[in-house]
Each structure stands twice: as structure tokens, then as C-alpha cells.
Design a protein around this motif. Structure first.
Motif, PDB file in Angstrom:
ATOM      1  N   ALA A   1       0.827  -1.205   0.000  1.00 11.43           N
ATOM      2  CA  ALA A   1       0.000   0.000   0.000  1.00 11.43           C
ATOM      3  C   ALA A   1       0.864   1.259   0.000  1.00 11.43           C
ATOM      4  O   ALA A   1       0.545   2.243  -0.688  1.00 11.43           O
ATOM      5  N   THR A   2       1.952   1.247   0.756  1.00 17.52           N
ATOM      6  CA  THR A   2       2.850   2.406   0.784  1.00 17.52           C
ATOM      7  C   THR A   2       3.516   2.622  -0.569  1.00 17.52           C
ATOM      8  O   THR A   2       3.628   3.757  -1.052  1.00 17.52           O
ATOM      9  N   ILE A   3       3.948   1.528  -1.194  1.00 16.02           N
ATOM     10  CA  ILE A   3       4.560   1.639  -2.524  1.00 16.02           C
ATOM     11  C   ILE A   3       3.558   2.195  -3.522  1.00 16.02           C
ATOM     12  O   ILE A   3       3.873   3.089  -4.320  1.00 16.02           O
ATOM     13  N   GLU A   4       2.328   1.671  -3.480  1.00 16.10           N
ATOM     14  CA  GLU A   4       1.294   2.130  -4.413  1.00 16.10           C
ATOM     15  C   GLU A   4       0.997   3.605  -4.222  1.00 16.10           C
ATOM     16  O   GLU A   4       0.851   4.363  -5.189  1.00 16.10           O
ATOM     17  N   PHE A   5       0.926   4.047  -2.956  1.00 12.95           N
ATOM     18  CA  PHE A   5       0.646   5.458  -2.688  1.00 12.95           C
ATOM     19  C   PHE A   5       1.795   6.343  -3.144  1.00 12.95           C
ATOM     20  O   PHE A   5       1.569   7.450  -3.654  1.00 12.95           O
ATOM     21  N   SER A   6       3.027   5.862  -2.992  1.00  9.88           N
ATOM     22  CA  SER A   6       4.181   6.676  -3.387  1.00  9.88           C
ATOM     23  C   SER A   6       4.262   6.883  -4.893  1.00  9.88           C
ATOM     24  O   SER A   6       4.955   7.795  -5.352  1.00  9.88           O
ATOM     25  N   LEU A   7       3.563   6.056  -5.657  1.00  6.06           N
ATOM     26  CA  LEU A   7       3.591   6.165  -7.122  1.00  6.06           C
ATOM     27  C   LEU A   7       2.462   7.015  -7.680  1.00  6.06           C
ATOM     28  O   LEU A   7       2.325   7.140  -8.901  1.00  6.06           O
ATOM     29  N   ARG A   8       1.622   7.609  -6.822  1.00  5.60           N
ATOM     30  CA  ARG A   8       0.430   8.320  -7.271  1.00  5.60           C
ATOM     31  C   ARG A   8       0.578   9.829  -7.204  1.00  5.60           C
ATOM     32  O   ARG A   8      -0.409  10.553  -7.185  1.00  5.60           O
TER      33      ARG A   8
END
Length: 263
Positions: A25-32
Motif C-alpha cells: 500500500a505504501t509503494i502504491e501510494f508513493s507512485l500516485r
């Protein structure tokens, strides 16, 4: 047997989910950061920030000096305890556990009280002395990990036989420690060094209260003022930490195996 294996897999899957779902979830948020598409913009902003580069390099340099100080203190102490003073091992082990019991904020406030501008030893009066005090504080925080890593390495070798052989050949104590003992426990020392590095990179309390430009306070300041960049920086710090842990695992495969019983 089959039921036990099934529940073992259930526990493993639950543990892995507890660990990896927040990470994903943290990785996904960092890519947005860029609206509507995934991008590495947050990582580019963080890595291109001059303050990130300055604070990270500062923490790396402090970590190197902390590791050197830890090795200078721990290796001779652990060697001498195992060779000549085994009755003091419980006392030394208790002392090395104190940094896990005493919070870092208590230690650093003690430093400020003892070494402030009004004290007989004003370490905090200039940057060089404050940096030295920070290194000493970090060495204390890493002491439990460094000591146990070195002590475990000493258990795998016959310390007494190696010492007697070196003395027969005319070696002094300094030569014995640096050219006989240290090479034989080098893998253990490197394991403690990587743990120390991970501690220094992520530590916030001491660096913040001593007003040092370290990586931990920079990360906290970024979290308080940005949205996507802190997530990217957290992933970068995670990769650095787990890179150190992976190196420990790789190096441990080359650790000497000894059938001798500990001294």
C-alpha cells in the motif's frame, strides 16, 4: 502431521500478509504523485533534493565512525572477557543491555545536562564536539547488537588456543587482537556493523535534540510537510535497511564453523 503443517502455513500466510500488505500500500501510494497515472515523480523529487543528499551523507559518515568506535570498544572487551574474565560475562551482558532499557531521549537529555554550555565539559559548544557526542551516543545505542554479534563470533573459534599459539610466536596483545582474533570474527563484526548502520540511518531522537543534520530528522520533517514524498522516502529507507539485513544473511554463510566447544 498434516494438520500441523496446514496451521503452520496459515500462520505464515497471515504473518506475511500483515507485513507485506502495508508495504504494498505504501509503494502504491508513493507512485500516485502524478494524478491519474503511476509514476516515480516522488522518488525523483526525494533523490534530487539537496537536503536529502546532505542529511543522508551525514548519517552515513556518522555511521562509519560509530562502527569504528564500536569495534574498538567491543572486540577487545569481548575477547578479554572470554579469555581471562569469564566470571564477568553476566555483568557485561547486563551493561550492554541497558541501551535497550533506557530510552534514547533519557540518554540524550543526560548528555545535554552534562555537556551543555554551562557544564565543565562543554561538548555542545561547537559542531565537531557535538558530532563526536552523537557518535558516542549511537555507539551506546548499537552496543547490544554489536556485542552479541562479536560474542557469537568468538564462540565459533578456539580463542585460548589461538592466543597461546600467537604468544609462542612472539606476538603482543595488540597483534593478537588485530591480526589473529579480528580476522577470525570478521563476519560477526560485519554483521554488527550492518545492524549499527541501520540503527544510525533511522535514528531520530538523538540527532533531533542535538540539532544535527541527520537523515532521521529530515525524514520526520518531510512527513510533517509533504504527502507522497514521505512514502517514497520510507520505501528508500526500507530498501537500505533490508539491504543491510540481506548482507548479514549472505555474510553469515561464510562464517567459520567450529566443532570446538566454547571456552
Amino acid at each position: 502431521m498434516k494438520a500441523g503443517k496446514f496451521w503452520a502455513w496459515v500462520v505464515f500466510i497471515l504473518g506475511a500478509a500483515y507485513f507485506f500488505i502495508p508495504l504494498i500500500a505504501t509503494i502504491e501510494f508513493s507512485l500516485r504523485m502524478r494524478r491519474g497515472v503511476y509514476s516515480f515523480d516522488a522518488y525523483k523529487v526525494v533523490l534530487g533534493d539537496s537536503q536529502f543528499q546532505t542529511t543522508f551523507m551525514y548519517s552515513v559518515i556518522v555511521a562509519v565512525f560509530t562502527i569504528l568506535l564500536g569495534v574498538l570498544i567491543v572486540v577487545p572487551t569481548a575477547y578479554w572477557i572470554r579469555l581471562r574474565l569469564p566470571q564477568l560475562r553476566p555483568v557485561v551482558e547486563f551493561i550492554t543491555l541497558l541501551p535497550l532499557v533506557i530510552p534514547a531521549i533519557v540518554i540524550v537529555f543526560g548528555y545535554i545536562r552534562m555537556y551543555g554550555s554551562n557544564s565543565p565539559l562543554p561538548f555542545l559548544s561547537n559542531n565537531t564536539a557535538t558530532n563526536a557526542l552523537l557518535v558516542i551516543g549511537y555507539a551506546a545505542l548499537a552496543l547490544p547488537y554489536m556485542y552479541r554479534a562479536v560474542d557469537t563470533g568468538l564462540r565459533t573459534i578456539d580463542v585460548r588456543t589461538l592466543t597461546e599459539a600467537a604468544q609462542i610466536l612472539g606476538a603482543g596483545w595488540g597483534t593478537i587482537v588485530t591480526r589473529v582474533i579480528l580476522p577470525n570474527v570478521l563476519i560477526a563484526v560485519l554483521s554488527g556493523a550492518f545492524l549499527t548502520f541501520a540503527i544510525v540511518i533511522g535514528e531520530f531522537t538523538m540527532a533531533s535534540l542535538l540539532n544535527r543534520p541527520a537523515f532521521g530528522p529530515y525524514l520526520q520533517n518531510l512527513v510533517a510537510n509533504r504527502a507522497y514524498e514521505p512514502a517514497a522516502l520510507s520505501i528508500i529507507a526500507f530498501v537500505i535497511t533490508w539491504g543491510c539485513m540481506s548482507l548479514i544473511q549472505v555474510l553469515s554463510r561464510f562464517a567459520p564453523k567450529s566443532a570446538n566447544r566454547p571456552n
